[in-house]
Write a protein that holds these residues in place. Structure first.
Motif, mmCIF file in Angstrom:
data_model
loop_
_atom_site.group_PDB
_atom_site.id
_atom_site.type_symbol
_atom_site.label_atom_id
_atom_site.label_comp_id
_atom_site.label_asym_id
_atom_site.label_seq_id
_atom_site.Cartn_x
_atom_site.Cartn_y
_atom_site.Cartn_z
ATOM 1 N N HIS A 251 41.125 42.962 44.728
ATOM 2 C CA HIS A 251 40.015 42.347 45.442
ATOM 3 C C HIS A 251 38.936 41.915 44.462
ATOM 4 O O HIS A 251 38.886 42.373 43.312
ATOM 5 C CB HIS A 251 39.434 43.300 46.499
ATOM 6 C CG HIS A 251 39.010 44.624 45.960
ATOM 7 N ND1 HIS A 251 39.904 45.641 45.695
ATOM 8 C CD2 HIS A 251 37.772 45.115 45.650
ATOM 9 C CE1 HIS A 251 39.246 46.690 45.247
ATOM 10 N NE2 HIS A 251 37.961 46.394 45.193
ATOM 11 N N THR A 252 38.102 41.021 44.908
ATOM 12 C CA THR A 252 37.096 40.411 44.047
ATOM 13 C C THR A 252 36.047 41.424 43.611
ATOM 14 O O THR A 252 35.853 42.464 44.238
ATOM 15 C CB THR A 252 36.420 39.242 44.776
ATOM 16 O OG1 THR A 252 35.840 39.740 46.002
ATOM 17 C CG2 THR A 252 37.412 38.148 45.106
ATOM 18 N N GLY A 253 35.390 41.059 42.506
ATOM 19 C CA GLY A 253 34.302 41.891 42.001
ATOM 20 C C GLY A 253 34.764 43.075 41.184
ATOM 21 O O GLY A 253 33.984 44.000 40.936
ATOM 22 N N THR A 254 36.021 43.078 40.738
ATOM 23 C CA THR A 254 36.539 44.215 39.975
ATOM 24 C C THR A 254 37.258 43.713 38.735
ATOM 25 O O THR A 254 37.630 42.543 38.628
ATOM 26 C CB THR A 254 37.527 45.046 40.810
ATOM 27 O OG1 THR A 254 38.657 44.235 41.150
ATOM 28 C CG2 THR A 254 36.871 45.559 42.070
ATOM 29 N N ARG A 255 37.454 44.612 37.792
ATOM 30 C CA ARG A 255 38.379 44.382 36.682
ATOM 31 C C ARG A 255 39.597 45.242 36.968
ATOM 32 O O ARG A 255 39.561 46.455 36.866
ATOM 33 C CB ARG A 255 37.757 44.742 35.339
ATOM 34 C CG ARG A 255 36.646 43.810 34.899
ATOM 35 C CD ARG A 255 36.442 43.869 33.394
ATOM 36 N NE ARG A 255 37.521 43.234 32.665
ATOM 37 C CZ ARG A 255 37.479 41.989 32.182
ATOM 38 N NH1 ARG A 255 36.391 41.248 32.351
ATOM 39 N NH2 ARG A 255 38.517 41.484 31.531
ATOM 40 N N MET A 256 40.661 44.591 37.359
ATOM 41 C CA MET A 256 41.854 45.298 37.787
ATOM 42 C C MET A 256 42.636 45.790 36.569
ATOM 43 O O MET A 256 42.995 45.014 35.685
ATOM 44 C CB MET A 256 42.736 44.371 38.631
ATOM 45 C CG MET A 256 44.004 45.034 39.168
ATOM 46 S SD MET A 256 44.932 43.936 40.259
ATOM 47 C CE MET A 256 45.468 42.664 39.099
ATOM 48 N N PRO A 257 42.925 47.093 36.502
ATOM 49 C CA PRO A 257 43.742 47.596 35.392
ATOM 50 C C PRO A 257 45.184 47.128 35.524
ATOM 51 O O PRO A 257 45.779 47.212 36.599
ATOM 52 C CB PRO A 257 43.615 49.118 35.520
ATOM 53 C CG PRO A 257 43.290 49.349 36.955
ATOM 54 C CD PRO A 257 42.499 48.175 37.417
ATOM 55 N N CYS A 258 45.741 46.637 34.434
ATOM 56 C CA CYS A 258 47.123 46.147 34.426
ATOM 57 C C CYS A 258 47.865 46.760 33.248
ATOM 58 O O CYS A 258 47.280 47.039 32.200
ATOM 59 C CB CYS A 258 47.171 44.621 34.301
ATOM 60 S SG CYS A 258 46.387 43.722 35.652
#
Length: 724
Positions: A251-258
């Motif tokens: 979802h928006t507004g995050t830094r998604m860990p990959c």
């Protein structure tokens, strides 16, 4: 052995001339008595045997000279009737291995560049009036031209513009196309060149069929294998095998860990490789990390984050640098990013005095794992309503709908409100248009009425029609069997720990029985093999049915947070990622897309900018299918006059089977597969390629033999004419 000018063998008939002169020519003379001849007769008889032998040898030498002259004029070759020699026009066919192992750099040039150079040299040395056909081949064959087989200039341009694909090696399609191409050549002198790195995969995938096809080619043409790799230098390769992220809804507004998973598929360690991750090509926001060393065969995850600042389908791109093979150094993935996820819970047993007793209590808490003060700011928005307040408008902005112990109609349970007909009709449209529906069981469900309204007798949303309720005792509860989880499915992780143990520990007292049919799919079963979790795809949406209750009335599964909460998370993520489903495919696989307006014409825009016409959607439901996906990268399907940026995106990844084993076969190993010895050439040795056709012709050697024979005949004639 064959002959380029077989009709000149008729010159061998000239051997009859010395025979005629030797055996049939007689000098005319008269017998005259002469007493002195009586004394010579005895001497002549003593030398007659020696003279006859000398003359017979001289006759054989002269006959052999005439035969060798005729043989030289016929221009013999060693490879059969189709083998060419110098100066003779050739019907040539080039097969180029365009799999991405040909992008490997095992020297100053890539393998494909060496193939191009070798092909250019062969083209420059083709005799006049020759023809050429060019075939690109990975796991499929593509005829590349030229339009006129005699247009060698166009052929040179095609060779120069050859590009590698993201496909794996399979030589059979190219050999099959080449065999068909032999019929398109008018001459009898035919040559088939295969430019390849001798990658083991390309020979092993269909070795028996390849052997048979090469045998057929051998009967009609000279088969030449041009090795474009350097067998003395192993390839250092690190490829990207996957991009994974937590089992949460992006979802928006995050830094998604990959996690970018790297794998060294070569035979040597690779040092100082740099991995980077970016979103939608935004270089300024990408993250990168350098890995000091990856050992052969090692899989190495690199943890990076991706900034998600916009909702919708986003393209994650991972890249790696520092090895010899760029073909698997980039991986693109479509991720469906949500700003908000709207969930509607239709509660068939609401309890406003004690919400814990309502049918939706456990589900709501599982969806909102935050403090009550943070609920309004959480990206998942939940609206819970009783069945009598569930109107069609409720589904207008909804992404996922739960029906929890809800009667199918007001007539099912006296005094307990059920679903209205208007809501059921709207619910059917909601699912078909891409919505997600989860149905939980309970006491308020009447199987016959569900079948009549929501099942096969109504809007046909249920995976299977329902039967009666099964009861058990506390001493022998029903047990969920996570090991029966269907694979592949979004719940397949339930076969692994810790999900497996905590799920198997749940006790159920009641379950609804279903009648399995071809309409649905069983995702998980109970220990006695009764279906527990079922699914069905309806239009663009999906329905999940749970044979147990989603509260504590029929068992303690909802209180097993490690299992129940994970099921809710996985299901919501599964439904929310539907925009990315079918958007991530492997090179060579078709892209299938369902357009909103099937009346328009569509084009496919490939990563290299080329556009391929697809026409209108077809089938039921109407879909657009694009099968031309040989390159890795981002594709788009555009409707008439559509802005490129607004077109749906699809990510195509390389076929990673190409680099599972980077072994290149030796010449002897190729011979063993084929059952005969073809002509082997080395790219990068132009003198060998330029003289190969001359080597196949015996004319020079026959002329040398003729010269030696003529010299011998002269010496023998002098010897025979010498007075002793």
């Amino acid at each position: 052995m064959g002959f380029l000018s077989p009709w000149l063998l008729l010159g061998g008939l000239a051997v009859s001339v010395p025979l005629v002169l030797h055996f049939f020519y007689r000098a005319r003379y008269r017998k005259l008595p002469w007493a002195a001849m009586t004394f010579l007769k005895q001497s002549i008889e003593q030398t007659s045997r020696r003279l006859r032998f000398q003359e017979f040898v001289l006759l054989l030498l002269r006959c052999a000279a005439l035969l060798l002259l005729a043989l030289a004029l016929a221009r013999p070759t060693f490879s059969g009737a189709t083998a060419g020699g110098r100066g003779e026009s050739v019907d040539a066919i080039f097969i180029f291995d365009t799999s991405y192992s040909m992008t490997a750099r095992d020297g100053e040039k890539t393998r494909l560049e060496r193939a191009k150079d070798a092909a250019a040299t062969i083209l420059d040395n083709l005799p006049g009036n020759s023809t050429i056909q060019i075939i690109g081949c990975a796991d499929r064959a593509v005829e590349l031209g030229p339009q006129s087989p005699r247009n060698l200039d166009q052929a040179r341009q095609i060779v120069a513009n050859l590009e590698p694909t993201a496909l794996a090696t399979d030589l059979l399609p190219g050999l099959t196309e080449a065999y068909a191409g032999l019929d398109r050549g008018a001459g009898t002198n035919k040559e088939v060149y295969v430019f390849t790195d001798m990658h083991k995969l390309g020979w092993d995938r269909q070795s028996a069929a390849i052997r048979g096809k090469c045998e057929e080619l051998k009967q009609r043409a000279t088969l030449l294998l041009v090795r474009c790799g350097n067998p003395e230098r192993p390839i250092r390769n690190v490829g990207i095998t996957s991009i994974t992220y937590p089992n949460d809804i992006p979802h928006t507004g995050t830094r998604m860990p990959c996690a970018v998973l790297l794998r060294n598929t070569g035979k040597e360690s690779v040092r100082n490789v740099t991995v980077a991750l970016e979103v939608d090509g935004k270089q300024q926001e990408k993250e990168s990390e350098t890995v000091p060393e990856i050992a052969p065969g090692q899989a190495f995850p690199v943890n990076l984050t991706a900034k998600l600042d916009a909702a919708g389908p986003r393209v994650l791109t991972a890249t790696v640098t520092g090895d010899d093979l760029p073909g698997d150094n980039r991986l693109d993935r479509i991720v469906s990013v949500r700003e908000t996820v709207r969930v509607v819970i239709v509660d068939g047993r609401p309890d406003f005095r004690d919400p814990k007793e309502s049918a939706g209590h456990y589900v709501r808490n599982a969806i909102l794992p935050v403090k009550s003060s943070d609920v309004d700011n959480y990206f998942i928005r939940v609206e819970a309503v009783p069945a009598d307040e569930a109107g069609p408008a409720l589904l207008g902005n909804c992404d996922v709908c739960f029906l929890l112990d809800v009667p199918a109609s007001n007539a099912d349970r006296p005094g307990i409100p059920g679903l209205s007909r208007e809501f059921v009709d709207r619910l059917s449209e909601f699912v078909k248009s891409g919505g997600g529906l989860i149905i939980g069981s309970g006491e308020n469900i009447v199987p016959a009425r569900y079948n009549q309204i929501l099942g096969s007798g109504g809007v046909n949303l249920l995976p299977f029609d329902l039967e009666g309720v099964s009861l058990t005792t506390p001493e022998k509860p029903f047990k969920i069997a996570p090991e029966t989880t269907d694979v592949p499915s979004y719940l397949e992780r339930f076969q692994q720990e810790p999900f497996r143990t905590v799920t198997a520990d749940a006790d159920l007292s009641k379950v609804l029985n279903v009648k399995p049919a071809a309409t649905g799919r069983v995702l998980m079963r109970l220990a006695d093999q009764k279906p527990f979790l079922c699914s069905r795809t309806v239009g663009d949406g999906e329905v999940i049915f749970i044979a147990g209750s989603m509260d504590d009335k029929w068992g303690n599964w909802p209180s097993k947070t490690g299992s129940f909460l994970s099921f809710i998370d996985m299901t919501l993520t599964h439904f929310s990622s539907k925009a990315a489903r079918g958007a991530n495919v492997t090179a060579g696989d078709p892209i299938v897309w369902t357009p909103l307006d099937a009346t328009k014409n569509f084009d496919l825009m490939r990563p290299d900018g080329k556009r391929v016409k697809l026409g209108k959607a077809s089938g039921v439901p109407p879909v657009v299918t694009a099968s031309d996906t040989p390159l890795a990268g981002v594709y788009r399907i555009l409707a008439d006059n559509q802005d490129v940026k607004a077109a749906p995106q699809f990510c195509v990844s390389p076929n990673l089977s190409e680099t599972d084993d980077l072994t290149d076969l030796t010449n002897s190993e190729v011979e063993q597969i084929l059952g005969f010895k073809p002509v082997f050439l080395e790219a990068g040795t132009p003198e060998g390629i330029a003289t190969e056709r001359a080597k196949r012709e015996w004319t020079v050697w026959v002329l040398l033999a003729l010269f030696a024979l003529a010299l011998g005949e002269s010496v023998w004639a002098w010897f025979c004419g010498k007075a002793w």
